[in-house]
Design a protein around this motif. Structure first.
Motif, PDB file in Angstrom:
ATOM      1  N   CYS A 195       0.907  -1.337  -0.082  1.00 55.04           N
ATOM      2  CA  CYS A 195       0.082   0.028   0.071  1.00 55.04           C
ATOM      3  C   CYS A 195       0.922   1.293  -0.083  1.00 55.04           C
ATOM      4  O   CYS A 195       1.612   1.208   0.727  1.00 55.04           O
ATOM      5  CB  CYS A 195      -0.705  -0.073   1.110  1.00 55.04           C
ATOM      6  SG  CYS A 195      -1.944   1.396   1.328  1.00 55.04           S
ATOM      7  N   SER A 196       0.553   2.119  -0.776  1.00 55.71           N
ATOM      8  CA  SER A 196       1.374   3.253  -0.913  1.00 55.71           C
ATOM      9  C   SER A 196       0.371   4.372  -1.037  1.00 55.71           C
ATOM     10  O   SER A 196      -0.720   4.225  -0.933  1.00 55.71           O
ATOM     11  CB  SER A 196       2.115   3.405  -2.426  1.00 55.71           C
ATOM     12  OG  SER A 196       1.342   3.603  -3.607  1.00 55.71           O
TER      13      SER A 196
ATOM     14  N   GLU B 174      12.624   7.763  -5.175  1.00 54.52           N
ATOM     15  CA  GLU B 174      13.260   8.814  -5.543  1.00 54.52           C
ATOM     16  C   GLU B 174      12.229   9.943  -5.544  1.00 54.52           C
ATOM     17  O   GLU B 174      11.185   9.914  -6.287  1.00 54.52           O
ATOM     18  CB  GLU B 174      14.072   8.520  -6.797  1.00 54.52           C
ATOM     19  CG  GLU B 174      12.977   7.929  -8.030  1.00 54.52           C
ATOM     20  CD  GLU B 174      12.744   6.351  -8.023  1.00 54.52           C
ATOM     21  OE1 GLU B 174      11.920   6.257  -8.667  1.00 54.52           O
ATOM     22  OE2 GLU B 174      13.444   5.721  -7.032  1.00 54.52           O
ATOM     23  N   GLY B 175      12.877  11.160  -5.307  1.00 55.67           N
ATOM     24  CA  GLY B 175      12.090  12.317  -5.627  1.00 55.67           C
ATOM     25  C   GLY B 175      10.836  12.660  -4.767  1.00 55.67           C
ATOM     26  O   GLY B 175       9.939  13.344  -4.988  1.00 55.67           O
ATOM     27  N   ALA B 176      10.598  11.676  -4.009  1.00 52.44           N
ATOM     28  CA  ALA B 176       9.229  11.495  -3.265  1.00 52.44           C
ATOM     29  C   ALA B 176       8.636  13.054  -2.502  1.00 52.44           C
ATOM     30  O   ALA B 176       7.552  13.369  -2.787  1.00 52.44           O
ATOM     31  CB  ALA B 176       9.051  10.731  -2.094  1.00 52.44           C
ATOM     32  N   PHE B 177       9.398  13.543  -2.000  1.00 55.73           N
ATOM     33  CA  PHE B 177       9.376  15.053  -1.245  1.00 55.73           C
ATOM     34  C   PHE B 177      10.300  16.191  -1.774  1.00 55.73           C
ATOM     35  O   PHE B 177      10.252  17.414  -1.278  1.00 55.73           O
ATOM     36  CB  PHE B 177       9.467  14.722   0.263  1.00 55.73           C
ATOM     37  CG  PHE B 177       8.447  13.890   0.808  1.00 55.73           C
ATOM     38  CD1 PHE B 177       7.457  14.317   1.323  1.00 55.73           C
ATOM     39  CD2 PHE B 177       8.805  12.390   1.041  1.00 55.73           C
ATOM     40  CE1 PHE B 177       6.325  13.484   1.803  1.00 55.73           C
ATOM     41  CE2 PHE B 177       8.032  11.640   1.430  1.00 55.73           C
ATOM     42  CZ  PHE B 177       6.926  12.267   1.913  1.00 55.73           C
ATOM     43  N   GLN B 178      10.734  15.958  -2.870  1.00 57.45           N
ATOM     44  CA  GLN B 178      11.691  16.815  -3.745  1.00 57.45           C
ATOM     45  C   GLN B 178      11.035  18.236  -3.918  1.00 57.45           C
ATOM     46  O   GLN B 178       9.907  18.291  -4.218  1.00 57.45           O
ATOM     47  CB  GLN B 178      12.077  16.354  -5.001  1.00 57.45           C
ATOM     48  CG  GLN B 178      13.126  17.343  -5.719  1.00 57.45           C
ATOM     49  CD  GLN B 178      13.760  16.331  -7.092  1.00 57.45           C
ATOM     50  OE1 GLN B 178      13.383  15.293  -7.412  1.00 57.45           O
ATOM     51  NE2 GLN B 178      14.108  17.510  -7.964  1.00 57.45           N
ATOM     52  N   ASN B 179      11.823  19.236  -3.603  1.00 59.81           N
ATOM     53  CA  ASN B 179      11.406  20.599  -3.320  1.00 59.81           C
ATOM     54  C   ASN B 179      10.232  21.029  -2.554  1.00 59.81           C
ATOM     55  O   ASN B 179       9.433  21.908  -2.703  1.00 59.81           O
ATOM     56  CB  ASN B 179      11.235  21.188  -4.739  1.00 59.81           C
ATOM     57  CG  ASN B 179      12.465  21.136  -5.497  1.00 59.81           C
ATOM     58  OD1 ASN B 179      13.443  21.459  -5.327  1.00 59.81           O
ATOM     59  ND2 ASN B 179      12.203  20.300  -6.964  1.00 59.81           N
TER      60      ASN B 179
ATOM     61  N   GLN C 211      17.102   8.238  -4.186  1.00 60.09           N
ATOM     62  CA  GLN C 211      17.863   9.311  -4.851  1.00 60.09           C
ATOM     63  C   GLN C 211      17.026  10.643  -4.706  1.00 60.09           C
ATOM     64  O   GLN C 211      15.803  10.604  -5.403  1.00 60.09           O
ATOM     65  CB  GLN C 211      18.469   9.125  -6.274  1.00 60.09           C
ATOM     66  CG  GLN C 211      19.322  10.108  -6.471  1.00 60.09           C
ATOM     67  CD  GLN C 211      20.331   9.709  -7.722  1.00 60.09           C
ATOM     68  OE1 GLN C 211      19.881   8.816  -8.407  1.00 60.09           O
ATOM     69  NE2 GLN C 211      21.305  10.144  -8.065  1.00 60.09           N
ATOM     70  N   TYR C 212      17.361  11.651  -4.079  1.00 64.32           N
ATOM     71  CA  TYR C 212      16.742  12.887  -4.206  1.00 64.32           C
ATOM     72  C   TYR C 212      15.404  12.900  -3.571  1.00 64.32           C
ATOM     73  O   TYR C 212      14.521  13.826  -3.886  1.00 64.32           O
ATOM     74  CB  TYR C 212      16.586  13.475  -5.707  1.00 64.32           C
ATOM     75  CG  TYR C 212      17.878  13.834  -6.565  1.00 64.32           C
ATOM     76  CD1 TYR C 212      18.567  14.699  -6.081  1.00 64.32           C
ATOM     77  CD2 TYR C 212      18.294  12.976  -7.507  1.00 64.32           C
ATOM     78  CE1 TYR C 212      19.792  15.033  -6.848  1.00 64.32           C
ATOM     79  CE2 TYR C 212      19.292  13.091  -8.298  1.00 64.32           C
ATOM     80  CZ  TYR C 212      20.154  13.977  -7.830  1.00 64.32           C
ATOM     81  OH  TYR C 212      21.345  14.038  -8.611  1.00 64.32           O
ATOM     82  N   ALA C 213      14.833  11.930  -2.662  1.00 61.38           N
ATOM     83  CA  ALA C 213      13.620  11.916  -2.118  1.00 61.38           C
ATOM     84  C   ALA C 213      13.340  13.215  -1.250  1.00 61.38           C
ATOM     85  O   ALA C 213      12.202  13.578  -1.376  1.00 61.38           O
ATOM     86  CB  ALA C 213      13.831  10.571  -1.231  1.00 61.38           C
ATOM     87  N   PHE C 214      14.500  13.994  -0.816  1.00 61.57           N
ATOM     88  CA  PHE C 214      14.371  14.985  -0.014  1.00 61.57           C
ATOM     89  C   PHE C 214      15.021  16.216  -0.600  1.00 61.57           C
ATOM     90  O   PHE C 214      15.348  17.255   0.160  1.00 61.57           O
ATOM     91  CB  PHE C 214      14.492  14.910   1.581  1.00 61.57           C
ATOM     92  CG  PHE C 214      13.926  13.691   2.221  1.00 61.57           C
ATOM     93  CD1 PHE C 214      12.425  13.888   2.645  1.00 61.57           C
ATOM     94  CD2 PHE C 214      14.301  12.467   2.349  1.00 61.57           C
ATOM     95  CE1 PHE C 214      11.759  12.812   2.941  1.00 61.57           C
ATOM     96  CE2 PHE C 214      13.623  11.352   2.866  1.00 61.57           C
ATOM     97  CZ  PHE C 214      12.199  11.655   3.516  1.00 61.57           C
TER      98      PHE C 214
ATOM     99  N   ALA D 125       5.768  11.495  -5.270  1.00 63.88           N
ATOM    100  CA  ALA D 125       4.511  11.443  -4.510  1.00 63.88           C
ATOM    101  C   ALA D 125       3.874  12.847  -4.254  1.00 63.88           C
ATOM    102  O   ALA D 125       2.897  13.236  -4.379  1.00 63.88           O
ATOM    103  CB  ALA D 125       4.413  10.509  -3.404  1.00 63.88           C
ATOM    104  N   PHE D 126       5.064  13.767  -3.662  1.00 65.74           N
ATOM    105  CA  PHE D 126       4.645  15.088  -3.258  1.00 65.74           C
ATOM    106  C   PHE D 126       5.499  16.162  -3.762  1.00 65.74           C
ATOM    107  O   PHE D 126       5.692  17.080  -3.112  1.00 65.74           O
ATOM    108  CB  PHE D 126       4.827  15.163  -1.523  1.00 65.74           C
ATOM    109  CG  PHE D 126       3.851  14.065  -1.036  1.00 65.74           C
ATOM    110  CD1 PHE D 126       2.631  14.784  -0.578  1.00 65.74           C
ATOM    111  CD2 PHE D 126       4.224  12.862  -0.538  1.00 65.74           C
ATOM    112  CE1 PHE D 126       1.444  13.901  -0.132  1.00 65.74           C
ATOM    113  CE2 PHE D 126       3.402  12.106   0.003  1.00 65.74           C
ATOM    114  CZ  PHE D 126       2.002  12.570   0.348  1.00 65.74           C
TER     115      PHE D 126
END
Length: 135
Positions: free
Chosen positions: A35-36, A93-98, A116-119, A71-72
């Protein structure tokens, strides 16, 4: 066997929505279900991000285990502390980027993988990675 979407629901929060998706083998083997959670509609004003550890879809409880890629991403209306429940194991990767409005990060002990780049380019002034992160 087919790996596909089994169920999906929208979770209403104050000022925004989340989408929970359950995926797994077509035979609904509970051992293969994941579940995501991701953003459905973004807030139009500042909001605190509240990610659940469990969602109920059609009367069945599913444990939230991951945050998918992007995701965000780029959502700067989410502010304050980002507290992820210990049920989450993977942050893609990139889940909360920016997400520049987030000021602190606290990962639950269940998080083992951070993509990678999650935050990347988040505004954290405080970070607690928890004890489970391995990659």
């Amino acid at each position: 066997m087919c790996y596909c979407c089994i169920a999906q629901t929208t979770i209403q929060r104050e000022g925004y929505t989340l989408i929970a998706t359950v995926e797994g083998n077509y035979d609904n083997d509970p051992n293969t279900l994941e579940c995501s959670i991701k953003c459905g509609t973004y807030p139009t004003s500042d909001a605190y991000l509240d990610i659940p550890s469990v969602v109920v879809i059609g009367g069945t409880e599913y444990t939230v285990t991951s945050i998918p890629a992007g995701a965000f991403i780029g959502e700067n209306k989410f502010i304050g502390d980002l507290l992820l429940p210990s049920s989450i194991a993977d942050i893609a990767e990139g889940a909360f980027q920016n997400c520049t409005g987030l000021t602190s990060l606290s990962l639950g002990s269940g998080v083992t993988t951070i993509g990678q780049y999650a935050f990347y380019q988040c505004g954290f002034t405080s970070v607690d990675l928890g004890s489970g992160v391995t990659s």
